[in-house]
Design an enzyme around this catalytic site. Structure first.
Site, PDB file in Angstrom:
ATOM      1  N   HIS A  55       0.848  -1.199   0.000  1.00  0.00           N
ATOM      2  CA  HIS A  55       0.000   0.000   0.000  1.00  0.00           C
ATOM      3  C   HIS A  55       0.877   1.240   0.000  1.00  0.00           C
ATOM      4  O   HIS A  55       2.093   1.160   0.154  1.00  0.00           O
ATOM      5  CB  HIS A  55      -0.978  -0.009   1.179  1.00  0.00           C
ATOM      6  CG  HIS A  55      -0.358   0.080   2.535  1.00  0.00           C
ATOM      7  ND1 HIS A  55       0.425  -0.925   3.070  1.00  0.00           N
ATOM      8  CD2 HIS A  55      -0.403   1.048   3.492  1.00  0.00           C
ATOM      9  CE1 HIS A  55       0.820  -0.582   4.285  1.00  0.00           C
ATOM     10  NE2 HIS A  55       0.336   0.620   4.556  1.00  0.00           N
ATOM     11  N   HIS A  57       1.347   3.975   1.908  1.00  0.00           N
ATOM     12  CA  HIS A  57       1.869   4.729   3.044  1.00  0.00           C
ATOM     13  C   HIS A  57       3.400   4.831   3.001  1.00  0.00           C
ATOM     14  O   HIS A  57       4.082   3.843   2.702  1.00  0.00           O
ATOM     15  CB  HIS A  57       1.414   4.100   4.355  1.00  0.00           C
ATOM     16  CG  HIS A  57      -0.021   4.401   4.681  1.00  0.00           C
ATOM     17  ND1 HIS A  57      -0.734   3.734   5.653  1.00  0.00           N
ATOM     18  CD2 HIS A  57      -0.892   5.314   4.155  1.00  0.00           C
ATOM     19  CE1 HIS A  57      -1.963   4.211   5.709  1.00  0.00           C
ATOM     20  NE2 HIS A  57      -2.082   5.159   4.813  1.00  0.00           N
ATOM     21  N   ASP A  59       5.754   4.788   5.114  1.00  0.00           N
ATOM     22  CA  ASP A  59       6.582   3.868   5.891  1.00  0.00           C
ATOM     23  C   ASP A  59       6.655   2.475   5.250  1.00  0.00           C
ATOM     24  O   ASP A  59       7.367   1.600   5.751  1.00  0.00           O
ATOM     25  CB  ASP A  59       6.100   3.767   7.347  1.00  0.00           C
ATOM     26  CG  ASP A  59       4.695   3.224   7.490  1.00  0.00           C
ATOM     27  OD1 ASP A  59       3.843   3.534   6.628  1.00  0.00           O
ATOM     28  OD2 ASP A  59       4.421   2.485   8.459  1.00  0.00           O
ATOM     29  N   HIS A  60       5.960   2.307   4.118  1.00  0.00           N
ATOM     30  CA  HIS A  60       6.050   1.061   3.356  1.00  0.00           C
ATOM     31  C   HIS A  60       6.632   1.275   1.961  1.00  0.00           C
ATOM     32  O   HIS A  60       6.985   0.308   1.291  1.00  0.00           O
ATOM     33  CB  HIS A  60       4.668   0.404   3.246  1.00  0.00           C
ATOM     34  CG  HIS A  60       4.163  -0.112   4.552  1.00  0.00           C
ATOM     35  ND1 HIS A  60       4.133  -1.451   4.884  1.00  0.00           N
ATOM     36  CD2 HIS A  60       3.687   0.546   5.642  1.00  0.00           C
ATOM     37  CE1 HIS A  60       3.671  -1.585   6.121  1.00  0.00           C
ATOM     38  NE2 HIS A  60       3.383  -0.391   6.589  1.00  0.00           N
ATOM     39  N   HIS A 112      -7.537  -0.453   5.486  1.00  0.00           N
ATOM     40  CA  HIS A 112      -6.442   0.378   5.998  1.00  0.00           C
ATOM     41  C   HIS A 112      -6.177   1.484   4.989  1.00  0.00           C
ATOM     42  O   HIS A 112      -6.146   2.669   5.332  1.00  0.00           O
ATOM     43  CB  HIS A 112      -5.205  -0.494   6.219  1.00  0.00           C
ATOM     44  CG  HIS A 112      -4.034   0.249   6.786  1.00  0.00           C
ATOM     45  ND1 HIS A 112      -4.006   0.692   8.090  1.00  0.00           N
ATOM     46  CD2 HIS A 112      -2.845   0.611   6.230  1.00  0.00           C
ATOM     47  CE1 HIS A 112      -2.854   1.307   8.308  1.00  0.00           C
ATOM     48  NE2 HIS A 112      -2.136   1.277   7.201  1.00  0.00           N
ATOM     49  N   ASP A 131      -0.371  -3.974   6.359  1.00  0.00           N
ATOM     50  CA  ASP A 131      -0.980  -3.421   7.563  1.00  0.00           C
ATOM     51  C   ASP A 131      -2.450  -3.823   7.687  1.00  0.00           C
ATOM     52  O   ASP A 131      -3.278  -3.048   8.178  1.00  0.00           O
ATOM     53  CB  ASP A 131      -0.868  -1.886   7.557  1.00  0.00           C
ATOM     54  CG  ASP A 131       0.526  -1.406   7.903  1.00  0.00           C
ATOM     55  OD1 ASP A 131       1.411  -2.251   8.153  1.00  0.00           O
ATOM     56  OD2 ASP A 131       0.746  -0.175   7.918  1.00  0.00           O
ATOM     57  N   HIS A 169       4.497  -4.619  10.864  1.00  0.00           N
ATOM     58  CA  HIS A 169       4.912  -3.897  12.074  1.00  0.00           C
ATOM     59  C   HIS A 169       5.087  -4.838  13.257  1.00  0.00           C
ATOM     60  O   HIS A 169       4.483  -5.902  13.315  1.00  0.00           O
ATOM     61  CB  HIS A 169       3.865  -2.846  12.455  1.00  0.00           C
ATOM     62  CG  HIS A 169       3.812  -1.662  11.552  1.00  0.00           C
ATOM     63  ND1 HIS A 169       4.580  -0.539  11.738  1.00  0.00           N
ATOM     64  CD2 HIS A 169       3.066  -1.434  10.442  1.00  0.00           C
ATOM     65  CE1 HIS A 169       4.306   0.341  10.785  1.00  0.00           C
ATOM     66  NE2 HIS A 169       3.392  -0.181   9.986  1.00  0.00           N
TER      67      HIS A 169
END
Length: 241
Positions: A55, A57, A59-60, A112, A131, A169
């Site tokens: 996805h 985001h 942080d990915h 998400h 996530d 995570h």
């Protein structure tokens, strides 16, 4: 065989290196930053061929551009192509991506984010859930509804008990604290939290997990109705334990 390596990145993210020992090909799932991933690959003398993105985001996806410069092709959700400028290949529900002779089916799992996908190696009993499904928890609903995520969780619940779950995570300890509140009489959760607390006290990771383990200890996977699931999700969002 697949050789799967956990790579800690950023504060509490995991990227996953997946290496096919026969072809020598390697994929990285969700490199939130490139440096630790490249270092882990070099340590093993692996070349990273592709990035699989679950996805949009940051942080990915934060390491995608550097991974491209390193020579990797970036694959990710077609529904989020406008938010992932590094994408080279777009995929969606039912598409198949390959690592050597190993095939992973793409599952569209919104909630998400609306275009979130997962990668399921059915023959290798492994799934990369980003996530959406966590150990003893599930992802927050930033762009979707409880119904979206409940549908995803029901799909995950149908997988075999031995399926390993590689999530994005290290959230197990905080998820477990809520799980103890959601199901205070669940002895499996109590026992698992003892293991988790011990592992985290020593700085050890708690994932991957398995569908079987989640079936016993994850309130979200154990929810039997949308109403129960939505109640758990709202309670977890407000939980400060």
């Amino acid at each position: 065989m697949l050789d799967i390596v956990r790579v800690p990145v950023l504060a509490d993210n995991y990227a996953w290196l997946i290496h096919d020992t026969v072809s020598g090909e390697t994929v990285v799932v969700d490199p939130g930053e490139a440096g630790p991933v490249i270092a882990a690959a070099k340590k093993r003398d692996w070349r990273i061929d592709r990035v699989w993105t679950t996805h949009w985001h940051p942080d990915h996806t934060g390491g995608n551009a550097e991974m491209k410069a390193y020579g990797a092709t970036v694959v990710g959700p077609a529904a989020e192509a406008d938010k992932i400028p590094t994408l080279d290949e777009q995929v969606g529900e039912g598409d198949v991506v390959r690592l050597g002779a190993h095939a992973a089916t793409v599952m569209t799992v919104p909630g998400h984010t609306q275009g979130h996908i997962a990668f399921h190696f059915a023959d290798d009993a492994a799934i990369f859930t980003g996530d959406t499904l966590f150990a003893m928890g599930c992802g927050r609903l930033f762009e979707g509804t409880p119904a979206d995520m409940f549908a995803n969780i029901q799909r995950y619940a149908k997988l075999s008990d031995e399926t390993e779950v590689f999530c994005g995570h290290e959230y197990t300890q905080s998820n477990g604290r809520y799980a103890l509140v959601a199901e205070p009489d669940n002895a499996d959760i109590v026992a698992r939290m003892a293991e988790v607390d011990s592992a985290r006290a020593k700085g050890e990771p708690t994932v991957p997990t398995t569908i079987g383990r989640e079936r016993a200890t994850n309130p979200f996977l154990r929810a039997t109705s949308l109403e129960q699931f939505a109640g758990y999700r709202a309670a977890k969002d407000a939980f400060r334990g």
